[in-house]
Write a protein that holds these residues in place. Sequence first.
Motif, PDB file in Angstrom:
ATOM      1  N   VAL A   8      25.767  31.252  46.369  1.00 29.10           N
ATOM      2  CA  VAL A   8      26.829  31.448  47.361  1.00 29.10           C
ATOM      3  C   VAL A   8      27.909  30.381  47.199  1.00 29.10           C
ATOM      4  CG1 VAL A   8      27.344  31.478  49.830  1.00 29.10           C
ATOM      5  CG2 VAL A   8      25.290  32.601  48.972  1.00 29.10           C
ATOM      6  N   GLY A   9      27.503  29.166  46.817  1.00 32.98           N
ATOM      7  CA  GLY A   9      28.483  28.120  46.569  1.00 32.98           C
ATOM      8  C   GLY A   9      29.387  28.454  45.395  1.00 32.98           C
ATOM      9  N   ASP A  15      29.936  31.560  44.248  1.00 32.87           N
ATOM     10  CA  ASP A  15      30.669  32.804  44.515  1.00 32.87           C
ATOM     11  C   ASP A  15      30.275  33.342  45.884  1.00 32.87           C
ATOM     12  OD1 ASP A  15      31.999  35.195  44.493  1.00 32.87           O
ATOM     13  OD2 ASP A  15      30.670  36.168  43.031  1.00 32.87           O
ATOM     14  N   PRO A  16      31.103  33.107  46.920  1.00 37.50           N
ATOM     15  CA  PRO A  16      30.768  33.606  48.255  1.00 37.50           C
ATOM     16  C   PRO A  16      30.668  35.119  48.323  1.00 37.50           C
ATOM     17  CG  PRO A  16      32.534  31.991  48.357  1.00 37.50           C
ATOM     18  CD  PRO A  16      32.340  32.333  46.919  1.00 37.50           C
ATOM     19  N   LEU A  68      25.057  33.300  55.743  1.00 37.58           N
ATOM     20  CA  LEU A  68      25.975  33.784  54.711  1.00 37.58           C
ATOM     21  C   LEU A  68      27.362  34.034  55.296  1.00 37.58           C
ATOM     22  CD1 LEU A  68      26.506  34.782  51.832  1.00 37.58           C
ATOM     23  CD2 LEU A  68      25.632  37.027  52.533  1.00 37.58           C
ATOM     24  N   ALA A  91      29.058  30.682  55.724  1.00 38.83           N
ATOM     25  CA  ALA A  91      29.490  30.138  54.432  1.00 38.83           C
ATOM     26  C   ALA A  91      30.740  30.861  53.935  1.00 38.83           C
ATOM     27  CB  ALA A  91      28.363  30.263  53.410  1.00 38.83           C
ATOM     28  N   ARG A  92      30.769  32.165  54.101  1.00 36.99           N
ATOM     29  CA  ARG A  92      31.944  32.933  53.686  1.00 36.99           C
ATOM     30  C   ARG A  92      33.163  32.595  54.543  1.00 36.99           C
ATOM     31  NH1 ARG A  92      29.177  38.929  52.611  1.00 36.99           N
ATOM     32  NH2 ARG A  92      28.597  38.520  50.429  1.00 36.99           N
ATOM     33  N   GLN A 100      33.803  29.718  55.953  1.00 35.90           N
ATOM     34  CA  GLN A 100      34.320  28.420  55.515  1.00 35.90           C
ATOM     35  C   GLN A 100      35.210  28.569  54.297  1.00 35.90           C
ATOM     36  OE1 GLN A 100      31.232  25.440  55.016  1.00 35.90           O
ATOM     37  NE2 GLN A 100      31.597  24.730  57.103  1.00 35.90           N
ATOM     38  N   ARG A 101      34.771  29.368  53.332  1.00 38.06           N
ATOM     39  CA  ARG A 101      35.587  29.587  52.148  1.00 38.06           C
ATOM     40  C   ARG A 101      36.863  30.351  52.504  1.00 38.06           C
ATOM     41  NH1 ARG A 101      37.921  27.938  47.750  1.00 38.06           N
ATOM     42  NH2 ARG A 101      38.115  29.510  46.092  1.00 38.06           N
ATOM     43  N   VAL A 119      35.633  36.832  49.358  1.00 37.65           N
ATOM     44  CA  VAL A 119      34.446  36.322  50.062  1.00 37.65           C
ATOM     45  C   VAL A 119      33.414  37.417  50.341  1.00 37.65           C
ATOM     46  CG1 VAL A 119      35.683  34.380  51.070  1.00 37.65           C
ATOM     47  CG2 VAL A 119      35.516  36.522  52.349  1.00 37.65           C
TER      48      VAL A 119
END
Length: 277
Positions: free
Chosen positions: A186-187, A189-190, A226, A229-230, A232-233, A251
């Motif tokens: 995930v880091g 590629d979100p 997830l 995390a997405r 944040q990106r 994302v």
Amino acid sequence: MVIRGTPPGSGARAEGPVRRGAADSRRLPLYAAGEIDVEYVVRGTDEAIDRDTAWEEHSHPTHELLWNRRGASSASVGPRVWTITPMVGLWIPAGTPHAGWTPAGTVHHAVQFRVRSVPAISGEPVAVDVTPLLRLLLDRLTAEGLDPAARARTEAVVFDLLAPARNGLLLRIPESRLLAPIVAAVGDDPADATTLAGWASRLGVSTRTITRAFQAETGLGFSRWLATARAQRAVELLARGEQIADVAEQVGYHSASAFGTAFRRVTGMNPARYRSR
């Protein structure tokens, strides 16, 4: 992290940036809370970051409030990662070791507070709403020629306005070996589309085992983690001015509407409003 180095008068012995590939790495000392009794009560500084910059773990003798005038960056304390924007800053108590990442193009503002003059709003790092009024008052404190009485009044109002944010964007990073491949994917590629069942198959465990591990380490299930995390990106991409549909695809969402729903659930705001602010 997102800061520029400790302001003049703090006593910090900042080292210059170290080149590491395409990014800079900055090192600052580790100080205990109140180790240096600075002469100011509140002092803020700005810096425009022209290269991607990593801030190695350090701590300040002062409390610190970080926020950005432009762009999105991140600060981490152990496994916790906060996103910092023009709307939501981060309060870091004095003596708290932290690190972070500031993308090129960010303009950030770091405010230092003398420990013996300012009560900590929290004993732990906490997201803070950076309201228009708070920004104006912090800017006033950087103005030259402000007389001591006016400065003291302004500082007192600043202290009153500092309060935990309702929608701080915090992500806890799992540290177990079991979840490390998920965190890495995930880091990188979100938009990684591997489902919970897919990860269970890859890792040779049950979906229940992964869910329990995420809950134990992050307080969130796999799907919610997830989505955070997405988000944040996505905030970083939106801060760069990218189109919402493009951000949604990058994302991992098939439509802007699906992205909007997920983003609003995490941040409390739809992407268009976030981008405009």
